[in-house]
Design a protein around this motif. Structure first.
Motif, PDB file in Angstrom:
ATOM      1  N   GLU A   1       0.577  -1.241   0.066  1.00 48.15           N
ATOM      2  CA  GLU A   1      -0.013   0.084   0.050  1.00 48.15           C
ATOM      3  C   GLU A   1       0.997   1.278  -0.164  1.00 48.15           C
ATOM      4  O   GLU A   1       0.625   2.240  -0.855  1.00 48.15           O
ATOM      5  N   GLY A   2       2.001   1.275   0.764  1.00 43.91           N
ATOM      6  CA  GLY A   2       2.661   2.496   1.015  1.00 43.91           C
ATOM      7  C   GLY A   2       3.508   2.758  -0.267  1.00 43.91           C
ATOM      8  O   GLY A   2       3.848   3.962  -0.809  1.00 43.91           O
ATOM      9  N   SER A   3       3.843   1.743  -1.103  1.00 45.29           N
ATOM     10  CA  SER A   3       4.399   1.942  -2.572  1.00 45.29           C
ATOM     11  C   SER A   3       3.276   1.861  -3.785  1.00 45.29           C
ATOM     12  O   SER A   3       3.618   1.992  -5.024  1.00 45.29           O
ATOM     13  N   GLY A   4       2.187   2.082  -3.282  1.00 42.68           N
ATOM     14  CA  GLY A   4       1.159   2.426  -4.765  1.00 42.68           C
ATOM     15  C   GLY A   4       0.885   1.112  -5.272  1.00 42.68           C
ATOM     16  O   GLY A   4       0.571   1.124  -6.579  1.00 42.68           O
ATOM     17  N   GLY A   5       1.278  -0.095  -4.708  1.00 38.98           N
ATOM     18  CA  GLY A   5       1.179  -1.308  -5.187  1.00 38.98           C
ATOM     19  C   GLY A   5       2.467  -1.775  -5.945  1.00 38.98           C
ATOM     20  O   GLY A   5       2.717  -3.104  -6.474  1.00 38.98           O
ATOM     21  N   ARG A   6       3.451  -1.219  -5.963  1.00 40.75           N
ATOM     22  CA  ARG A   6       4.777  -1.496  -6.791  1.00 40.75           C
ATOM     23  C   ARG A   6       5.573  -2.472  -6.084  1.00 40.75           C
ATOM     24  O   ARG A   6       6.420  -3.187  -6.838  1.00 40.75           O
ATOM     25  N   PHE A   7       5.270  -2.627  -4.673  1.00 37.52           N
ATOM     26  CA  PHE A   7       6.336  -3.704  -3.862  1.00 37.52           C
ATOM     27  C   PHE A   7       5.305  -4.445  -3.271  1.00 37.52           C
ATOM     28  O   PHE A   7       5.040  -4.567  -2.303  1.00 37.52           O
ATOM     29  N   ASP A   8       4.645  -5.433  -4.251  1.00 39.13           N
ATOM     30  CA  ASP A   8       3.678  -6.340  -3.973  1.00 39.13           C
ATOM     31  C   ASP A   8       4.593  -7.639  -3.611  1.00 39.13           C
ATOM     32  O   ASP A   8       4.679  -8.433  -4.580  1.00 39.13           O
ATOM     33  N   LEU A   9       5.218  -7.957  -2.551  1.00 39.02           N
ATOM     34  CA  LEU A   9       6.212  -8.907  -2.467  1.00 39.02           C
ATOM     35  C   LEU A   9       5.386 -10.389  -2.218  1.00 39.02           C
ATOM     36  O   LEU A   9       4.662 -10.204  -1.312  1.00 39.02           O
ATOM     37  N   PRO A  10       6.136 -11.398  -2.341  1.00 42.01           N
ATOM     38  CA  PRO A  10       5.601 -12.678  -2.019  1.00 42.01           C
ATOM     39  C   PRO A  10       5.998 -12.832  -0.392  1.00 42.01           C
ATOM     40  O   PRO A  10       6.841 -12.511   0.072  1.00 42.01           O
TER      41      PRO A  10
END
Length: 114
Positions: free
Chosen positions: A36-45
Motif C-alpha cells: 500500500e505504501g508503494s502504490g502497489g509497486r512492492f507487492d512482495l511474496p
C-alpha cells in the motif's frame, strides 16, 4: 524478476523496519504496508517477506511475539531500540544517496572537466 523486486535488492530490510515504525504489525500486515505504501509497486511474496522478518528478528532489530486472533496464531513484530537506531541511520544514508542520484539524473550543466 520484476523490476520493482530488483530495485528493492539491498533495501528490503530498511523498508521492513520503516513498515514497523508506526507500531506493531503481524507479518501479513507488514507485507500489505509495503504494498500500500508503494502504490502497489512492492507487492512482495510472503516467501520474501517472512524470511527477512526472521533475519531482522535474529539480528535483534525487531522482536516478535505470538498471539491468537480469531482462532488463528499469528506473529506480531515490533521495532526494538536497535531497530529504531538502524532505521534512523539507514534513512540518513538513503537521503544522501537519493540526493546524489537526483543531482546526476536531473537535467542541467555537468561540471566542466579539466
Amino acid at each position: 524478476m520484476k523490476a520493482e523486486a530488483q530495485a528493492l535488492k539491498g533495501h528490503l530490510d530498511v523498508l521492513l523496519l520503516a513498515a514497523l515504525e508506526g507500531g506493531p504489525r503481524h507479518g501479513y500486515a507488514v507485507k500489505e504496508a509495503l504494498r500500500e505504501g508503494s502504490g502497489g509497486r512492492f507487492d512482495l511474496p510472503t516467501g520474501t517477506v517472512y524470511p527477512a522478518l526472521h533475519r531482522l528478528e535474529g539480528a535483534g532489530l525487531i522482536a516478535g511475539s505470538w498471539s491468537v486472533v480469531d482462532g488463528r496464531r499469528r506473529r506480531t513484530y515490533t521495532l526494538t531500540a536497535a531497530g529504531e537506531r538502524r532505521l534512523h541511520a539507514e534513512r540518513g544514508t538513503w537521503h544522501e544517496f537519493a540526493a546524489a542520484v537526483t543531482a546526476l539524473l536531473e537535467p542541467g550543466p555537468w561540471p566542466a572537466t579539466s
